[in-house]
Design an enzyme around this catalytic site. Sequence first.
Site, PDB file in Angstrom:
ATOM      1  N   HIS A  14      -3.572   1.495  13.891  1.00 58.46           N
ATOM      2  CA  HIS A  14      -3.610   1.663  12.431  1.00 58.46           C
ATOM      3  C   HIS A  14      -4.669   0.719  11.877  1.00 58.46           C
ATOM      4  O   HIS A  14      -4.412  -0.469  11.695  1.00 58.46           O
ATOM      5  CB  HIS A  14      -2.256   1.353  11.799  1.00 58.46           C
ATOM      6  CG  HIS A  14      -2.210   1.603  10.321  1.00 58.46           C
ATOM      7  ND1 HIS A  14      -1.171   2.285   9.715  1.00 58.46           N
ATOM      8  CD2 HIS A  14      -3.055   1.284   9.319  1.00 58.46           C
ATOM      9  CE1 HIS A  14      -1.390   2.362   8.416  1.00 58.46           C
ATOM     10  NE2 HIS A  14      -2.536   1.746   8.152  1.00 58.46           N
ATOM     11  N   HIS A  16      -8.038   0.272   8.989  1.00 58.82           N
ATOM     12  CA  HIS A  16      -8.899   0.714   7.894  1.00 58.82           C
ATOM     13  C   HIS A  16     -10.311   0.203   8.149  1.00 58.82           C
ATOM     14  O   HIS A  16     -10.571  -0.999   8.075  1.00 58.82           O
ATOM     15  CB  HIS A  16      -8.381   0.186   6.556  1.00 58.82           C
ATOM     16  CG  HIS A  16      -7.047   0.736   6.165  1.00 58.82           C
ATOM     17  ND1 HIS A  16      -6.911   1.901   5.421  1.00 58.82           N
ATOM     18  CD2 HIS A  16      -5.790   0.315   6.439  1.00 58.82           C
ATOM     19  CE1 HIS A  16      -5.623   2.152   5.244  1.00 58.82           C
ATOM     20  NE2 HIS A  16      -4.925   1.204   5.854  1.00 58.82           N
ATOM     21  N   LYS A 100      -2.281  11.951   8.424  1.00 61.69           N
ATOM     22  CA  LYS A 100      -1.657  10.826   7.730  1.00 61.69           C
ATOM     23  C   LYS A 100      -1.005  11.309   6.443  1.00 61.69           C
ATOM     24  O   LYS A 100      -1.642  11.948   5.606  1.00 61.69           O
ATOM     25  CB  LYS A 100      -2.713   9.762   7.400  1.00 61.69           C
ATOM     26  CG  LYS A 100      -2.179   8.544   6.639  1.00 61.69           C
ATOM     27  CD  LYS A 100      -1.132   7.797   7.451  1.00 61.69           C
ATOM     28  CE  LYS A 100      -0.553   6.618   6.658  1.00 61.69           C
ATOM     29  NZ  LYS A 100      -1.409   5.437   6.725  1.00 61.69           N
ATOM     30  N   HIS A 137       3.130   6.726   5.809  1.00 62.15           N
ATOM     31  CA  HIS A 137       3.328   5.559   4.944  1.00 62.15           C
ATOM     32  C   HIS A 137       4.680   5.787   4.270  1.00 62.15           C
ATOM     33  O   HIS A 137       4.802   6.550   3.317  1.00 62.15           O
ATOM     34  CB  HIS A 137       2.214   5.450   3.907  1.00 62.15           C
ATOM     35  CG  HIS A 137       2.360   4.254   3.015  1.00 62.15           C
ATOM     36  ND1 HIS A 137       1.456   3.208   3.043  1.00 62.15           N
ATOM     37  CD2 HIS A 137       3.280   3.932   2.084  1.00 62.15           C
ATOM     38  CE1 HIS A 137       1.838   2.287   2.159  1.00 62.15           C
ATOM     39  NE2 HIS A 137       2.944   2.720   1.567  1.00 62.15           N
ATOM     40  N   HIS A 175       3.560   0.675   9.885  1.00 58.71           N
ATOM     41  CA  HIS A 175       3.736  -0.666   9.307  1.00 58.71           C
ATOM     42  C   HIS A 175       5.154  -0.890   8.771  1.00 58.71           C
ATOM     43  O   HIS A 175       5.352  -1.195   7.596  1.00 58.71           O
ATOM     44  CB  HIS A 175       2.688  -0.963   8.233  1.00 58.71           C
ATOM     45  CG  HIS A 175       2.398   0.157   7.268  1.00 58.71           C
ATOM     46  ND1 HIS A 175       3.373   0.838   6.569  1.00 58.71           N
ATOM     47  CD2 HIS A 175       1.225   0.693   6.867  1.00 58.71           C
ATOM     48  CE1 HIS A 175       2.809   1.744   5.799  1.00 58.71           C
ATOM     49  NE2 HIS A 175       1.505   1.676   5.955  1.00 58.71           N
ATOM     50  N   ASP A 246      -2.968  -2.461  10.443  1.00 58.96           N
ATOM     51  CA  ASP A 246      -3.138  -2.138   9.019  1.00 58.96           C
ATOM     52  C   ASP A 246      -4.099  -3.131   8.372  1.00 58.96           C
ATOM     53  O   ASP A 246      -3.964  -3.469   7.191  1.00 58.96           O
ATOM     54  CB  ASP A 246      -1.798  -2.123   8.278  1.00 58.96           C
ATOM     55  CG  ASP A 246      -1.900  -1.491   6.885  1.00 58.96           C
ATOM     56  OD1 ASP A 246      -2.876  -0.744   6.641  1.00 58.96           O
ATOM     57  OD2 ASP A 246      -1.021  -1.745   6.041  1.00 58.96           O
TER      58      ASP A 246
END
Length: 343
Positions: A14, A16, A100, A137, A175, A246
């Site tokens: 995970h 970004h 996602k 999420h 997460h 994350d």
Amino acid sequence: MQNEITITRPDDFHLHLRDGEIMKFILAHTAKVFARAIVMPNLKPPVVSLKNVLEYKERIIKNIPPNCDFEPLMTIYLTENHTPDDIEEFAKSGIVKALKLYPNSATTNSQHGISDFDKIIPVLETMAKFKIPLLIHGESVESNIDVFDREKRFIDNILNKKLMKIDNLKIVLEHITTKEAVNFVLENDIAATITPQHLLMNRNAIFDGGINPHNYCLPVLKREIHRKALLEAIKNPCKKFFLGTDSAPHPKNAKESSCGCAGIYSAFAALQLYAEAFEEAGALDNFENFCSKNGADYYGLPHNKKTVTLIRENWTAPSEFKVNSDVSIIPIRAQKEIKWRIK
């Protein structure tokens, strides 16, 4: 006391990477340690089509540092406009590793996310057919729900009552932050990622030295009882829990604004911070499985061939990273001690 740890080279399930110049900066940190990463699709505009994902992957590959062996694993941002035919196209492409799911307005750039979960059931059924994982999420964001209860309410009202009803759907609850999430994963046929910040900090860290926007993330840090539950989870020898940082950088001026962005930047020292958490949990014997094997097995990927060694050596995290003359990023643990170093 163990002073050196050697494990199979890990993956980040995970991450970004953002886009543009900041992406090149993040890759310089991530690709030094991690062999692969599941790349989040919540760009502006979001990565919603096969064309989008192919173009994004090309930009990533162009910015991988020289002599770094790194593979981006690409995802699609699920919207209510996707159709079962789209899912079949994604599956046959060979490039889309997962979709996602963002609840609408739950986090950064999630305004295109899902409001009506019933509307996406045919798409999720097609994902199950083609064995495409759904990355979630997991927060309910209605205004009457306390921000610290959002994960539990999502599990109770959406995940358990709607998404778990779809046979054979591969789910990663991302997460996770609460004891309720840990228990749900253990009791059901799903997997979960856990971040370094949720293992190492409770919600007091948001108020460290006043309001500390650099410790603000979504899902938000929780009470100590929940952090302890996550530490117990990483001790568990089951293969359901794996590494997902994350890591989510925002420029300093965006974090320190009147409406600060949610996200913590950890890519520069993620594996070292996980080592601290595993040591605290008394779980270093499970460190390699969590970091290097469980996630690869879940996604049907081979274990990496190379290894990474950490040594016990204190060092101080930078106060900030300069991306360019206009953009700087304040990392997790800025100007504070980290107990492990990559050899």
